[in-house]
Design an enzyme around this catalytic site. Structure first.
Site, PDB file in Angstrom:
ATOM      1  N   SER A  42     -20.882 -23.573  88.537  1.00  0.00           N
ATOM      2  CA  SER A  42     -20.303 -22.252  87.762  1.00  0.00           C
ATOM      3  C   SER A  42     -20.824 -21.085  88.158  1.00  0.00           C
ATOM      4  O   SER A  42     -21.799 -20.600  87.270  1.00  0.00           O
ATOM      5  CB  SER A  42     -20.065 -22.477  86.208  1.00  0.00           C
ATOM      6  OG  SER A  42     -19.419 -21.238  85.559  1.00  0.00           O
ATOM      7  N   HIS A 146     -18.518 -28.609  85.347  1.00  0.00           N
ATOM      8  CA  HIS A 146     -19.730 -29.370  85.301  1.00  0.00           C
ATOM      9  C   HIS A 146     -19.175 -31.084  85.123  1.00  0.00           C
ATOM     10  O   HIS A 146     -20.055 -31.791  85.372  1.00  0.00           O
ATOM     11  CB  HIS A 146     -20.617 -29.320  84.154  1.00  0.00           C
ATOM     12  CG  HIS A 146     -21.329 -27.837  84.389  1.00  0.00           C
ATOM     13  ND1 HIS A 146     -22.219 -27.419  83.419  1.00  0.00           N
ATOM     14  CD2 HIS A 146     -21.469 -27.158  85.333  1.00  0.00           C
ATOM     15  CE1 HIS A 146     -22.701 -26.355  83.688  1.00  0.00           C
ATOM     16  NE2 HIS A 146     -22.383 -26.068  85.176  1.00  0.00           N
ATOM     17  N   GLU A 155     -19.771 -26.086  77.950  1.00  0.00           N
ATOM     18  CA  GLU A 155     -21.042 -26.503  77.274  1.00  0.00           C
ATOM     19  C   GLU A 155     -20.952 -26.393  75.719  1.00  0.00           C
ATOM     20  O   GLU A 155     -20.514 -25.175  75.333  1.00  0.00           O
ATOM     21  CB  GLU A 155     -22.165 -25.870  77.839  1.00  0.00           C
ATOM     22  CG  GLU A 155     -22.463 -25.941  79.403  1.00  0.00           C
ATOM     23  CD  GLU A 155     -23.818 -25.563  79.734  1.00  0.00           C
ATOM     24  OE1 GLU A 155     -24.361 -24.848  78.857  1.00  0.00           O
ATOM     25  OE2 GLU A 155     -24.090 -25.210  80.962  1.00  0.00           O
ATOM     26  N   GLU A 196     -25.419 -31.839  84.123  1.00  0.00           N
ATOM     27  CA  GLU A 196     -26.740 -31.488  83.353  1.00  0.00           C
ATOM     28  C   GLU A 196     -26.934 -32.639  82.422  1.00  0.00           C
ATOM     29  O   GLU A 196     -27.988 -32.251  81.366  1.00  0.00           O
ATOM     30  CB  GLU A 196     -26.317 -30.217  82.546  1.00  0.00           C
ATOM     31  CG  GLU A 196     -26.172 -29.064  83.532  1.00  0.00           C
ATOM     32  CD  GLU A 196     -25.976 -27.706  82.735  1.00  0.00           C
ATOM     33  OE1 GLU A 196     -26.173 -27.747  81.727  1.00  0.00           O
ATOM     34  OE2 GLU A 196     -25.803 -26.832  83.613  1.00  0.00           O
ATOM     35  N   ASP A 232     -21.018 -22.482  75.966  1.00  0.00           N
ATOM     36  CA  ASP A 232     -20.803 -21.672  77.212  1.00  0.00           C
ATOM     37  C   ASP A 232     -19.508 -21.909  77.383  1.00  0.00           C
ATOM     38  O   ASP A 232     -18.980 -23.013  77.869  1.00  0.00           O
ATOM     39  CB  ASP A 232     -21.923 -22.237  78.203  1.00  0.00           C
ATOM     40  CG  ASP A 232     -21.582 -21.526  79.505  1.00  0.00           C
ATOM     41  OD1 ASP A 232     -20.595 -20.603  79.603  1.00  0.00           O
ATOM     42  OD2 ASP A 232     -22.394 -22.126  80.581  1.00  0.00           O
ATOM     43  N   GLU A 273     -21.590 -17.961  75.183  1.00  0.00           N
ATOM     44  CA  GLU A 273     -21.993 -17.425  76.352  1.00  0.00           C
ATOM     45  C   GLU A 273     -20.476 -17.265  77.236  1.00  0.00           C
ATOM     46  O   GLU A 273     -19.798 -18.193  77.166  1.00  0.00           O
ATOM     47  CB  GLU A 273     -22.846 -18.395  77.059  1.00  0.00           C
ATOM     48  CG  GLU A 273     -23.157 -17.918  78.438  1.00  0.00           C
ATOM     49  CD  GLU A 273     -24.041 -19.162  79.197  1.00  0.00           C
ATOM     50  OE1 GLU A 273     -23.834 -19.275  80.392  1.00  0.00           O
ATOM     51  OE2 GLU A 273     -24.947 -19.821  78.748  1.00  0.00           O
ATOM     52  N   ASP A 300     -23.405 -13.974  80.943  1.00  0.00           N
ATOM     53  CA  ASP A 300     -23.951 -14.608  82.228  1.00  0.00           C
ATOM     54  C   ASP A 300     -23.310 -14.202  83.508  1.00  0.00           C
ATOM     55  O   ASP A 300     -23.725 -13.409  84.197  1.00  0.00           O
ATOM     56  CB  ASP A 300     -23.881 -16.433  82.049  1.00  0.00           C
ATOM     57  CG  ASP A 300     -24.400 -16.973  83.500  1.00  0.00           C
ATOM     58  OD1 ASP A 300     -25.007 -16.394  84.166  1.00  0.00           O
ATOM     59  OD2 ASP A 300     -23.909 -18.309  83.539  1.00  0.00           O
ATOM     60  N   LYS A 325     -31.034 -16.026  84.826  1.00  0.00           N
ATOM     61  CA  LYS A 325     -31.363 -16.912  85.670  1.00  0.00           C
ATOM     62  C   LYS A 325     -31.831 -16.268  87.273  1.00  0.00           C
ATOM     63  O   LYS A 325     -31.440 -15.658  87.980  1.00  0.00           O
ATOM     64  CB  LYS A 325     -29.907 -17.822  86.349  1.00  0.00           C
ATOM     65  CG  LYS A 325     -29.332 -18.094  85.337  1.00  0.00           C
ATOM     66  CD  LYS A 325     -27.883 -18.817  85.738  1.00  0.00           C
ATOM     67  CE  LYS A 325     -27.167 -19.536  84.331  1.00  0.00           C
ATOM     68  NZ  LYS A 325     -25.739 -19.804  84.948  1.00  0.00           N
ATOM     69  N   HIS A 353     -31.881 -22.795  83.037  1.00  0.00           N
ATOM     70  CA  HIS A 353     -31.717 -23.410  84.324  1.00  0.00           C
ATOM     71  C   HIS A 353     -30.209 -23.387  84.941  1.00  0.00           C
ATOM     72  O   HIS A 353     -29.410 -22.421  84.715  1.00  0.00           O
ATOM     73  CB  HIS A 353     -31.840 -25.037  83.821  1.00  0.00           C
ATOM     74  CG  HIS A 353     -30.685 -25.432  82.797  1.00  0.00           C
ATOM     75  ND1 HIS A 353     -30.509 -26.965  82.730  1.00  0.00           N
ATOM     76  CD2 HIS A 353     -29.675 -24.805  82.181  1.00  0.00           C
ATOM     77  CE1 HIS A 353     -29.501 -26.976  81.878  1.00  0.00           C
ATOM     78  NE2 HIS A 353     -28.876 -25.887  81.478  1.00  0.00           N
ATOM     79  N   LYS A 376     -32.220 -22.172  78.021  1.00  0.00           N
ATOM     80  CA  LYS A 376     -31.294 -23.369  78.238  1.00  0.00           C
ATOM     81  C   LYS A 376     -32.252 -24.231  79.278  1.00  0.00           C
ATOM     82  O   LYS A 376     -32.220 -23.748  80.364  1.00  0.00           O
ATOM     83  CB  LYS A 376     -30.023 -22.804  78.696  1.00  0.00           C
ATOM     84  CG  LYS A 376     -29.175 -22.190  77.665  1.00  0.00           C
ATOM     85  CD  LYS A 376     -27.841 -21.472  78.230  1.00  0.00           C
ATOM     86  CE  LYS A 376     -27.033 -22.783  78.756  1.00  0.00           C
ATOM     87  NZ  LYS A 376     -25.760 -22.340  79.374  1.00  0.00           N
TER      88      LYS A 376
END
Length: 398
Positions: A42, A146, A155, A196, A232, A273, A300, A325, A353, A376
């Site tokens: 993503s 994901h 998430e 993840e 997220d 997020e 993000d 990130k 991450h 994270k």
């Protein structure tokens, strides 16, 4: 001056089985560092450009490494990263690839720290104290980009805000992850997993909210400290033609803002997020105004670790937190500049991450070295626990 004497790049595998770039950096004083670039699924449209790993290596070997192996001081991270940017010549690392750039940047930082004989988190700390360990956010139910056939929200995160130590926070997230499996199995729901390591069951968002609320509450009662949860939403992935498209619902921007606010209030969310599209600075500001005293609204895809985009968000009041990130922006210097710009403007930093990860532990040191309140890392899986275990080691050194 401690010079970089040798840089070796190679292809290695990330957690999804895709190739990525790993760098080895050696210095004249015997310092050595190794680091590997992660990769996102993503991704924001404004991120630095990741190239095919083989192409990134070839271009970096041609355009960047000769300069870096000449007169660059390995102990001066800003000089290393400035040389990378000059060699690339673009604003988004489209020439040598952000994956080769960030691998070299992180490996050089490790080599620089090794040359001086100090921990990486001290080397990166600069004006920060570098002695605070962050609270890990644990991905416990996932969907979106994901995991197929799972939740629309990308998430659901365990947030052990009451944990008295990193060790207890890490164990709390693992316990929440395990308890969610128990809850799913009790209802006969398949316990699939996403990129993840989070559970990716075939359930809707409403069911996921209830399960995560149950699990975090139960484990908090067992352990005796507060465990909240967060999201997220990866809303840019849901955004189509000005609306937010869920499996069984389509929300206008106003309805999306109302929905997020309602969830913050109903579940006491500690962290949200990417609740809105990555270019909707004004709408982000409206949401943040409503809930800033109750939760972190974290950008993000909105900010992509970029100080220019962060500055626009600061001026418009678009968020009160930024996700960091390093591979989004290409170098550790750029990532730390974003952290510092945020700190100057009461914007919290959350170090993160990526979904395609390696065993590299640099982000654990970035989080500690910059006094970030959260990191994270995921909850389970060797590439995730590598960061968590490094945090435990650092906490043991403090």
């Amino acid at each position: 001056m401690t010079r970089i004497t040798d840089i070796t790049l190679r292809r290695v595998l990330d957690s999804r089985g895709n190739t990525t770039v790993e760098a080895d950096v050696s210095t004249t004083s015997g310092g050595f560092g190794r680091a590997a670039a992660p990769s996102g699924a993503s991704t924001g449209e404004h991120e630095a450009i990741e190239l095919d790993a083989a192409e990134a290596i070839e271009r970096a070997e041609e355009k960047a490494i000769p300069d870096l192996e000449s007169e660059v001081d390995a102990e001066n991270q800003r000089a290393v990263d400035a040389a990378l940017r000059e060699a690339d010549g673009t604003t988004n690392f489209s020439e040598i690839g952000a994956n080769s750039a960030v691998a070299i940047s992180m490996a050089a930082a490790k080599a620089g720290a090794d040359s001086i004989g100090i921990p990486l988190y001290h080397h990166l700390g600069g004006t920060f104290r570098g002695n605070t360990t962050p609270t890990p956010l644990g991905n416990v139910i996932g969907g979106g980009a994901h995991a197929a056939e799972a939740t629309n929200i990308q998430e659901f995160l365990s947030v052990p805000v009451g944990a008295p130590s990193v060790e207890e926070a890490v164990l709390a997230n693992a316990r929440v992850h395990a308890h969610i499996k128990e809850l799913l199995q009790a209802e006969g729901i398949p316990t699939n997993k996403g990129d993840e390591g989070a559970w990716a069951p075939p359930i809707d968002d409403a069911k996921a909210f209830d399960i995560v609320d149950d699990a975090t509450t139960t484990v908090a009662d067992e352990l005796g400290f507060e465990i909240g949860f967060g999201l997220d939403m990866a809303a840019s992935e849901l955004h189509e033609n000005g609306e937010y498209v869920y499996d069984d619902d389509v929300k206008s921007t106003a309805e999306q803002i109302d929905y997020v606010e309602e969830m913050v209030h109903e579940y006491g969310l500690k962290y949200v997020e990417d609740p809105l599209d990555e270019n909707a600075f004004g709408e982000w500001a409206e949401l943040t105004d409503r809930v800033r005293e109750e939760t972190l609204i974290c950008g993000d895809d909105l900010f992509v670790t970029n100080t220019s985009r962060l500055q626009e968000g600061i001026e418009k009041g678009s968020a009160n937190s930024i996700l960091i990130k390093p591979n989004q922006i290409g170098t550790l210097t750029d990532a730390i500049d974003a952290i510092e710009r945020g700190a100057e403007n009461d914007i919290e930093s959350v170090i993160s991450h990526r979904s395609g990860e390696t065993e590299d532990t640099t982000i654990a040191h970035v989080a500690v070295g910059t006094d970030a309140p959260f990191i994270k890392t995921g909850t389970v899986g060797g590439e995730r626990t590598a960061k968590l275990n490094e945090l435990l080691r650092i906490e043991g050194q403090a």
